[in-house]
Enzyme design. Structure first.
Site, PDB file in Angstrom:
ATOM      1  N   ARG A 133      93.376  25.348  64.076  1.00  0.00           N
ATOM      2  CA  ARG A 133      93.451  26.032  65.368  1.00  0.00           C
ATOM      3  C   ARG A 133      92.338  25.597  66.309  1.00  0.00           C
ATOM      4  O   ARG A 133      92.476  25.702  67.531  1.00  0.00           O
ATOM      5  CB  ARG A 133      93.423  27.550  65.171  1.00  0.00           C
ATOM      6  N   ASN A 168      90.933  23.958  71.265  1.00  0.00           N
ATOM      7  CA  ASN A 168      89.745  23.976  72.107  1.00  0.00           C
ATOM      8  C   ASN A 168      89.395  22.603  72.663  1.00  0.00           C
ATOM      9  O   ASN A 168      88.249  22.394  73.090  1.00  0.00           O
ATOM     10  CB  ASN A 168      88.555  24.541  71.321  1.00  0.00           C
ATOM     11  N   LYS A 197      93.820  35.951  70.322  1.00  0.00           N
ATOM     12  CA  LYS A 197      92.390  35.867  70.620  1.00  0.00           C
ATOM     13  C   LYS A 197      92.074  36.782  71.795  1.00  0.00           C
ATOM     14  O   LYS A 197      92.668  36.645  72.873  1.00  0.00           O
ATOM     15  CB  LYS A 197      91.992  34.438  70.981  1.00  0.00           C
ATOM     16  N   GLU A 200      91.406  30.556  63.110  1.00  0.00           N
ATOM     17  CA  GLU A 200      90.625  29.390  63.512  1.00  0.00           C
ATOM     18  C   GLU A 200      89.678  28.910  62.416  1.00  0.00           C
ATOM     19  O   GLU A 200      88.526  28.569  62.657  1.00  0.00           O
ATOM     20  CB  GLU A 200      89.844  29.682  64.799  1.00  0.00           C
ATOM     21  N   ARG A 238      90.080  52.229  66.772  1.00  0.00           N
ATOM     22  CA  ARG A 238      90.177  51.255  65.682  1.00  0.00           C
ATOM     23  C   ARG A 238      91.498  50.481  65.669  1.00  0.00           C
ATOM     24  O   ARG A 238      91.887  49.927  64.634  1.00  0.00           O
ATOM     25  CB  ARG A 238      89.924  51.917  64.328  1.00  0.00           C
ATOM     26  N   HIS A 264      83.133  25.392  78.616  1.00  0.00           N
ATOM     27  CA  HIS A 264      82.382  26.638  78.551  1.00  0.00           C
ATOM     28  C   HIS A 264      80.937  26.444  79.006  1.00  0.00           C
ATOM     29  O   HIS A 264      80.349  27.334  79.638  1.00  0.00           O
ATOM     30  CB  HIS A 264      82.426  27.204  77.138  1.00  0.00           C
ATOM     31  N   HIS A 286      87.098  22.382  75.621  1.00  0.00           N
ATOM     32  CA  HIS A 286      86.506  23.696  75.877  1.00  0.00           C
ATOM     33  C   HIS A 286      84.996  23.752  75.644  1.00  0.00           C
ATOM     34  O   HIS A 286      84.316  24.576  76.250  1.00  0.00           O
ATOM     35  CB  HIS A 286      87.204  24.751  75.023  1.00  0.00           C
ATOM     36  N   HIS A 302      88.373  28.521  84.997  1.00  0.00           N
ATOM     37  CA  HIS A 302      88.421  28.117  83.593  1.00  0.00           C
ATOM     38  C   HIS A 302      89.319  26.898  83.392  1.00  0.00           C
ATOM     39  O   HIS A 302      88.930  25.935  82.706  1.00  0.00           O
ATOM     40  CB  HIS A 302      88.915  29.279  82.732  1.00  0.00           C
ATOM     41  N   GLU A 307      95.802  23.442  80.900  1.00  0.00           N
ATOM     42  CA  GLU A 307      96.076  23.862  79.526  1.00  0.00           C
ATOM     43  C   GLU A 307      97.385  23.256  79.019  1.00  0.00           C
ATOM     44  O   GLU A 307      97.528  22.967  77.833  1.00  0.00           O
ATOM     45  CB  GLU A 307      96.118  25.386  79.433  1.00  0.00           C
ATOM     46  N   LYS A 356     101.387  26.141  70.572  1.00  0.00           N
ATOM     47  CA  LYS A 356     100.390  27.177  70.283  1.00  0.00           C
ATOM     48  C   LYS A 356     100.838  28.007  69.077  1.00  0.00           C
ATOM     49  O   LYS A 356     100.039  28.285  68.167  1.00  0.00           O
ATOM     50  CB  LYS A 356     100.222  28.075  71.512  1.00  0.00           C
TER      51      LYS A 356
END
Length: 369
Positions: free
Chosen positions: A242, A246, A144, A238, A122, A253, A249, A267, A186, A228
């Site tokens: 935020r 992306n 993330k 997000e 946890r 993706h 992206h 990527h 990026e 960032k």
């Protein structure tokens, strides 16, 4: 010189250290974070073969016992199977929740090890030591963590902030040029989404960054991490701003899913292409000046990144298949397509209701069938 960017998230705050020689100083940097004299280091075969002995020496010199967990290299490791294997290895080490997990590698290892840390008993602490440009400027910062599934990229994960990030610029000397270009996509993204002056600087100094010239590289990494951090501090989970990170992206993706998350399309390459497509769509929709869109596309192409679907060779993409992946994107809500679009170079915005028919027409105009 070591540069420090502070990610001020209250009790979850941490520093990102940027500069040369940080791998050799890792023991001294990590020592205050451990409760017992042991750390689990999660890495992949490539990174461990290149730098594992050096990191081990640094940690052992600080009195830390090193327990390496070395996984296969490649995006395919960032999967349910990879997560299960990693969690089983961590359990076999009998780590306590108070023990430290070190993610030592690129974005795949950072995402996977971070997610494992988030769910291990946890929640366990972890440190990021990113070894690719992409990971240093993007995936190692912000908390993330995720794995890929056959239905899409990063769809299963958690927000789990690291305790520390060590971005050693020296390790980039062993990074293949293709991976360097992928990471640079990026870097470009930050200028395109929110800092016109930085984008202009990259237009002039991008080659120096790609050539790993120390001062240019340090400035590019530091400014990317600053941006960032600023966005993550304002919107950790997000809920709003935020999402700007992306840029490119949603396209990326979908293209990655169609190419199988492998070597066919890295990527960062997909992000570069996706950013170019986002600017072209914005211009076609009358949202962005055509000249600004042309600058963005040229910057992507000048870095040796794919800027059009035709740059990917003879591969043909079906517009309907790409749209299907886009509908599964994490930003999509209630069946509406969400994209990060542009008003100009240096100013992006979240468009939450992009018409699927218009996007399909655009994809066909881009070369999809």
């Amino acid at each position: 010189m070591i540069r420090t960017v502070h990610v001020d998230l209250g009790e979850r705050a941490y520093d990102v250290l940027i500069g040369p020689g940080l791998l050799d100083a890792a023991g001294a940097r990590l020592r205050p974070l451990v409760r017992r004299d042991r750390v689990a280091v999660v890495s992949d075969q490539t990174v461990w073969g290149l730098h594992g002995a050096r990191l081990t020496r640094a940690l052992e010199a600080a009195g830390l016992a090193v327990h390496p967990v070395v996984l296969p290299s490649g995006e395919q490791t960032k999967s349910f199977a990879g997560l299960e294997a990693l969690c089983d290895a961590l359990l076999a080490l009998e780590l306590d929740r108070g023990d430290l997990i070190v993610a030592f590698g690129g974005g795949v290892i950072g995402d996977l090890a971070g997610f494992a840390a988030a769910i291990y008993k946890r929640g366990a602490d972890f440190v990021q030591i990113p070894t690719t440009l992409l990971a240093q400027v993007d995936s190692s910062v912000g908390g993330k963590t995720a794995i890929d599934t056959p239905r899409g990229k990063n769809l299963v994960g958690a927000f789990h902030q690291p305790r520390l990030v060590l971005a050693d610029l020296d390790v980039l000397a062993t990074l293949p040029d293709r991976e360097m270009r992928a990471g640079y996509a990026e870097v470009l993204k930050y200028g395109l989404l929110g800092d016109a002056a930085f984008f202009t600087w990259l237009e002039a100094h991008g080659r120096a960054v790609l050539a790993r010239e120390p001062e240019a590289l340090a400035r590019a990494v530091e400014r990317s991490v600053e941006m960032k951090a600023e966005i993550v501090i304002a919107d950790e989970r997000e809920a709003g701003r935020r999402a700007l990170l992306n840029l490119g992206h949603t396209f990326a993706h979908a293209l990655e899913a169609e190419t199988g998350y492998g070597e066919a399309l890295l990527h960062g390459e997909a992000v570069g292409l996706g950013s170019a497509m986002a600017f072209r769509y914005s211009a076609a929709a009358g949202l962005c000046d055509a000249q600004d869109a042309a600058r963005a596309v040229e910057a992507v192409a000048a870095a040796g990144l794919p800027a059009r679907l035709s740059d990917l060779g003879d591969r043909r993409f079906a517009a309907d298949d790409l749209l299907r992946h886009m509908a599964q994107d994490k930003k999509a809500e209630g069946g509406r397509l969400t994209f990060i679009l542009a008003r100009r170079a240096g100013e992006a915005f979240v468009a939450r209701d992009v018409d699927a028919g218009e996007m399909r027409d655009f994809l066909i105009s881009e070369g999809a069938v």
